[in-house]
Design a protein around this motif. Structure first.
Motif, PDB file in Angstrom:
ATOM      1  N   VAL A 107      45.224 -37.010  85.639  1.00 45.87           N
ATOM      2  CA  VAL A 107      45.635 -35.679  85.168  1.00 45.87           C
ATOM      3  C   VAL A 107      46.964 -35.271  85.796  1.00 45.87           C
ATOM      4  O   VAL A 107      47.789 -34.602  85.156  1.00 45.87           O
ATOM      5  N   PHE A 108      47.173 -35.677  87.047  1.00 42.77           N
ATOM      6  CA  PHE A 108      48.446 -35.385  87.711  1.00 42.77           C
ATOM      7  C   PHE A 108      49.498 -36.452  87.392  1.00 42.77           C
ATOM      8  O   PHE A 108      50.649 -36.131  87.078  1.00 42.77           O
ATOM      9  N   MET A 109      49.128 -37.713  87.470  1.00 44.46           N
ATOM     10  CA  MET A 109      50.105 -38.785  87.346  1.00 44.46           C
ATOM     11  C   MET A 109      50.710 -38.871  85.950  1.00 44.46           C
ATOM     12  O   MET A 109      51.888 -39.228  85.800  1.00 44.46           O
ATOM     13  N   LEU A 110      49.938 -38.562  84.914  1.00 45.70           N
ATOM     14  CA  LEU A 110      50.451 -38.683  83.548  1.00 45.70           C
ATOM     15  C   LEU A 110      51.636 -37.764  83.294  1.00 45.70           C
ATOM     16  O   LEU A 110      52.701 -38.227  82.868  1.00 45.70           O
ATOM     17  N   PRO A 111      51.530 -36.443  83.545  1.00 46.24           N
ATOM     18  CA  PRO A 111      52.716 -35.608  83.342  1.00 46.24           C
ATOM     19  C   PRO A 111      53.801 -35.827  84.389  1.00 46.24           C
ATOM     20  O   PRO A 111      54.989 -35.728  84.085  1.00 46.24           O
ATOM     21  N   PHE A 112      53.393 -36.159  85.624  1.00 44.64           N
ATOM     22  CA  PHE A 112      54.373 -36.330  86.696  1.00 44.64           C
ATOM     23  C   PHE A 112      55.296 -37.516  86.412  1.00 44.64           C
ATOM     24  O   PHE A 112      56.526 -37.406  86.496  1.00 44.64           O
ATOM     25  N   MET A 113      54.730 -38.665  86.058  1.00 42.69           N
ATOM     26  CA  MET A 113      55.523 -39.853  85.781  1.00 42.69           C
ATOM     27  C   MET A 113      55.961 -39.930  84.320  1.00 42.69           C
ATOM     28  O   MET A 113      56.957 -40.584  83.996  1.00 42.69           O
ATOM     29  N   GLY A 114      55.213 -39.276  83.430  1.00 42.76           N
ATOM     30  CA  GLY A 114      55.536 -39.366  82.006  1.00 42.76           C
ATOM     31  C   GLY A 114      56.680 -38.483  81.573  1.00 42.76           C
ATOM     32  O   GLY A 114      57.260 -38.699  80.494  1.00 42.76           O
ATOM     33  N   ALA A 115      57.036 -37.499  82.383  1.00 45.02           N
ATOM     34  CA  ALA A 115      58.095 -36.571  81.981  1.00 45.02           C
ATOM     35  C   ALA A 115      59.445 -37.270  81.849  1.00 45.02           C
ATOM     36  O   ALA A 115      60.214 -36.971  80.930  1.00 45.02           O
ATOM     37  N   ILE A 116      59.749 -38.206  82.744  1.00 43.39           N
ATOM     38  CA  ILE A 116      61.058 -38.854  82.712  1.00 43.39           C
ATOM     39  C   ILE A 116      61.266 -39.662  81.434  1.00 43.39           C
ATOM     40  O   ILE A 116      62.291 -39.494  80.751  1.00 43.39           O
ATOM     41  N   PRO A 117      60.345 -40.556  81.031  1.00 43.99           N
ATOM     42  CA  PRO A 117      60.558 -41.246  79.759  1.00 43.99           C
ATOM     43  C   PRO A 117      60.582 -40.309  78.561  1.00 43.99           C
ATOM     44  O   PRO A 117      61.300 -40.558  77.584  1.00 43.99           O
ATOM     45  N   LEU A 118      59.821 -39.217  78.627  1.00 46.76           N
ATOM     46  CA  LEU A 118      59.836 -38.256  77.518  1.00 46.76           C
ATOM     47  C   LEU A 118      61.194 -37.565  77.408  1.00 46.76           C
ATOM     48  O   LEU A 118      61.751 -37.436  76.309  1.00 46.76           O
ATOM     49  N   VAL A 119      61.729 -37.124  78.542  1.00 52.75           N
ATOM     50  CA  VAL A 119      63.046 -36.479  78.513  1.00 52.75           C
ATOM     51  C   VAL A 119      64.125 -37.492  78.123  1.00 52.75           C
ATOM     52  O   VAL A 119      65.046 -37.183  77.373  1.00 52.75           O
ATOM     53  N   GLY A 120      63.997 -38.726  78.616  1.00 54.14           N
ATOM     54  CA  GLY A 120      64.944 -39.767  78.242  1.00 54.14           C
ATOM     55  C   GLY A 120      64.929 -40.030  76.751  1.00 54.14           C
ATOM     56  O   GLY A 120      65.989 -40.183  76.117  1.00 54.14           O
ATOM     57  N   LEU A 121      63.727 -40.089  76.163  1.00 54.32           N
ATOM     58  CA  LEU A 121      63.629 -40.274  74.711  1.00 54.32           C
ATOM     59  C   LEU A 121      64.209 -39.085  73.969  1.00 54.32           C
ATOM     60  O   LEU A 121      64.874 -39.256  72.929  1.00 54.32           O
ATOM     61  N   ALA A 122      63.990 -37.882  74.483  1.00 54.34           N
ATOM     62  CA  ALA A 122      64.567 -36.688  73.857  1.00 54.34           C
ATOM     63  C   ALA A 122      66.086 -36.742  73.870  1.00 54.34           C
ATOM     64  O   ALA A 122      66.743 -36.326  72.899  1.00 54.34           O
ATOM     65  N   VAL A 123      66.676 -37.267  74.954  1.00 51.49           N
ATOM     66  CA  VAL A 123      68.132 -37.413  75.026  1.00 51.49           C
ATOM     67  C   VAL A 123      68.627 -38.376  73.949  1.00 51.49           C
ATOM     68  O   VAL A 123      69.600 -38.106  73.237  1.00 51.49           O
ATOM     69  N   VAL A 124      67.955 -39.520  73.824  1.00 55.09           N
ATOM     70  CA  VAL A 124      68.359 -40.522  72.831  1.00 55.09           C
ATOM     71  C   VAL A 124      68.239 -39.971  71.420  1.00 55.09           C
ATOM     72  O   VAL A 124      69.141 -40.139  70.581  1.00 55.09           O
ATOM     73  N   LEU A 125      67.130 -39.297  71.136  1.00 55.79           N
ATOM     74  CA  LEU A 125      66.930 -38.752  69.796  1.00 55.79           C
ATOM     75  C   LEU A 125      67.946 -37.659  69.476  1.00 55.79           C
ATOM     76  O   LEU A 125      68.414 -37.552  68.342  1.00 55.79           O
ATOM     77  N   ALA A 126      68.271 -36.835  70.469  1.00 52.48           N
ATOM     78  CA  ALA A 126      69.284 -35.794  70.244  1.00 52.48           C
ATOM     79  C   ALA A 126      70.651 -36.412  69.993  1.00 52.48           C
ATOM     80  O   ALA A 126      71.431 -35.913  69.177  1.00 52.48           O
ATOM     81  N   TRP A 127      70.947 -37.481  70.703  1.00 54.47           N
ATOM     82  CA  TRP A 127      72.235 -38.159  70.529  1.00 54.47           C
ATOM     83  C   TRP A 127      72.363 -38.749  69.131  1.00 54.47           C
ATOM     84  O   TRP A 127      73.423 -38.715  68.516  1.00 54.47           O
ATOM     85  N   ARG A 128      71.261 -39.273  68.610  1.00 53.44           N
ATOM     86  CA  ARG A 128      71.289 -39.956  67.322  1.00 53.44           C
ATOM     87  C   ARG A 128      70.870 -39.065  66.163  1.00 53.44           C
ATOM     88  O   ARG A 128      71.048 -39.442  65.005  1.00 53.44           O
ATOM     89  N   GLY A 129      70.315 -37.894  66.444  1.00 52.16           N
ATOM     90  CA  GLY A 129      69.761 -37.066  65.390  1.00 52.16           C
ATOM     91  C   GLY A 129      70.549 -35.804  65.121  1.00 52.16           C
ATOM     92  O   GLY A 129      71.773 -35.762  65.235  1.00 52.16           O
ATOM     93  N   HIS A 130      69.816 -34.737  64.789  1.00 54.43           N
ATOM     94  CA  HIS A 130      70.422 -33.480  64.366  1.00 54.43           C
ATOM     95  C   HIS A 130      70.447 -32.427  65.467  1.00 54.43           C
ATOM     96  O   HIS A 130      70.745 -31.268  65.185  1.00 54.43           O
ATOM     97  N   SER A 131      70.141 -32.798  66.722  1.00 57.79           N
ATOM     98  CA  SER A 131      70.067 -31.809  67.800  1.00 57.79           C
ATOM     99  C   SER A 131      71.130 -32.035  68.856  1.00 57.79           C
ATOM    100  O   SER A 131      70.877 -31.871  70.054  1.00 57.79           O
ATOM    101  N   ARG A 132      72.321 -32.399  68.435  1.00 58.74           N
ATOM    102  CA  ARG A 132      73.396 -32.634  69.402  1.00 58.74           C
ATOM    103  C   ARG A 132      73.725 -31.406  70.242  1.00 58.74           C
ATOM    104  O   ARG A 132      74.066 -31.555  71.427  1.00 58.74           O
ATOM    105  N   PRO A 133      73.634 -30.174  69.710  1.00 60.17           N
ATOM    106  CA  PRO A 133      73.908 -29.005  70.565  1.00 60.17           C
ATOM    107  C   PRO A 133      72.954 -28.895  71.758  1.00 60.17           C
ATOM    108  O   PRO A 133      73.303 -28.270  72.765  1.00 60.17           O
ATOM    109  N   ALA A 134      71.764 -29.476  71.658  1.00 61.62           N
ATOM    110  CA  ALA A 134      70.806 -29.414  72.766  1.00 61.62           C
ATOM    111  C   ALA A 134      71.032 -30.518  73.786  1.00 61.62           C
ATOM    112  O   ALA A 134      70.402 -30.502  74.856  1.00 61.62           O
TER     113      ALA A 134
END
Length: 201
Positions: free
Chosen positions: A57-84
């Motif tokens: 319950v602790f380790m999943l959000p604690f360690m999972g946040a970095i790949p999630l934010v990293g994926l959000a960066v990639v998707l924003a770079w390639r998608g329609h959310s460049r302002p974010a």
């Protein structure tokens, strides 16, 4: 693609918010409460907490946040959310720094406290407490602030993502082409010229 971006941003924001809330709660409630307790109580409580917190319950959000934010960066770079994108990059940097604080300072202090052994058998509990408490509390405040800042950046990035819409094609469907050979266009008051027979008279 946009739905994947939204889901990734929501998951990253939720994970980071959970960590920010956890460390903030230690900063303004847990540690101030333990500061009023005896040496035995603080050492025993923190040893128990450090063992109990190592769960999925602790380790999943604690360690999972970095790949999630990293994926959000990639998707924003390639998608329609460049302002974010700047806010996402800032959140990623803040989270990585907070993780470095946890792994570089707080975790070694937790291990040091665990190696001290059973509080009932420690002769100098005051020394063990002094070597742990002040430093752990200070750096916990630092990581709580870093996680909170990362959470704020992700929250704003989510707002920007939600308000930014892909641009329509030029003209869109607002103006439709009139059939060939006619002079009528949508939104125009022009009428076709009179027949040639009428012009002769």
């Amino acid at each position: 693609m946009r739905h994947l971006q939204t889901a990734t941003l929501l998951a990253a924001t939720l994970s980071t918010g959970l960590m920010a809330g956890l460390f903030a709660a230690f900063a303004y409630a847990v540690m101030p409460g333990l500061a009023r307790s005896s040496d035995h109580t603080l050492v025993d409580a923190m040893q128990g907490i450090n063992k109990a917190i190592l769960n999925p319950v602790f380790m999943l959000p604690f360690m999972g946040a970095i790949p999630l934010v990293g994926l959000a960066v990639v998707l924003a770079w390639r998608g329609h959310s460049r302002p974010a994108l700047p806010w996402l990059i800032a959140a990623l940097v803040l989270y990585v720094v907070a993780l470095a604080v946890t792994s570089g300072v707080n975790v070694p202090l937790n291990d040091q406290l665990a190696q001290a052994g059973d509080p009932d058998r420690i002769n100098e509990l005051g020394v063990v407490r002094a070597q742990f408490e002040a430093k752990w509390v200070t750096w916990n405040v630092v990581r709580a602030l870093l996680h909170t800042a990362a959470f704020a950046c992700l929250t704003w990035a989510l707002i920007v993502h939600g308000t930014h819409q892909p641009q329509d094609r030029p003209g869109g469907d607002a103006v439709r082409q009139a059939p060939a050979g006619t002079a009528y266009q949508a939104g125009s008051s022009l009428t076709a010229p009179p027949p040639r027979e009428a012009q002769r008279h």
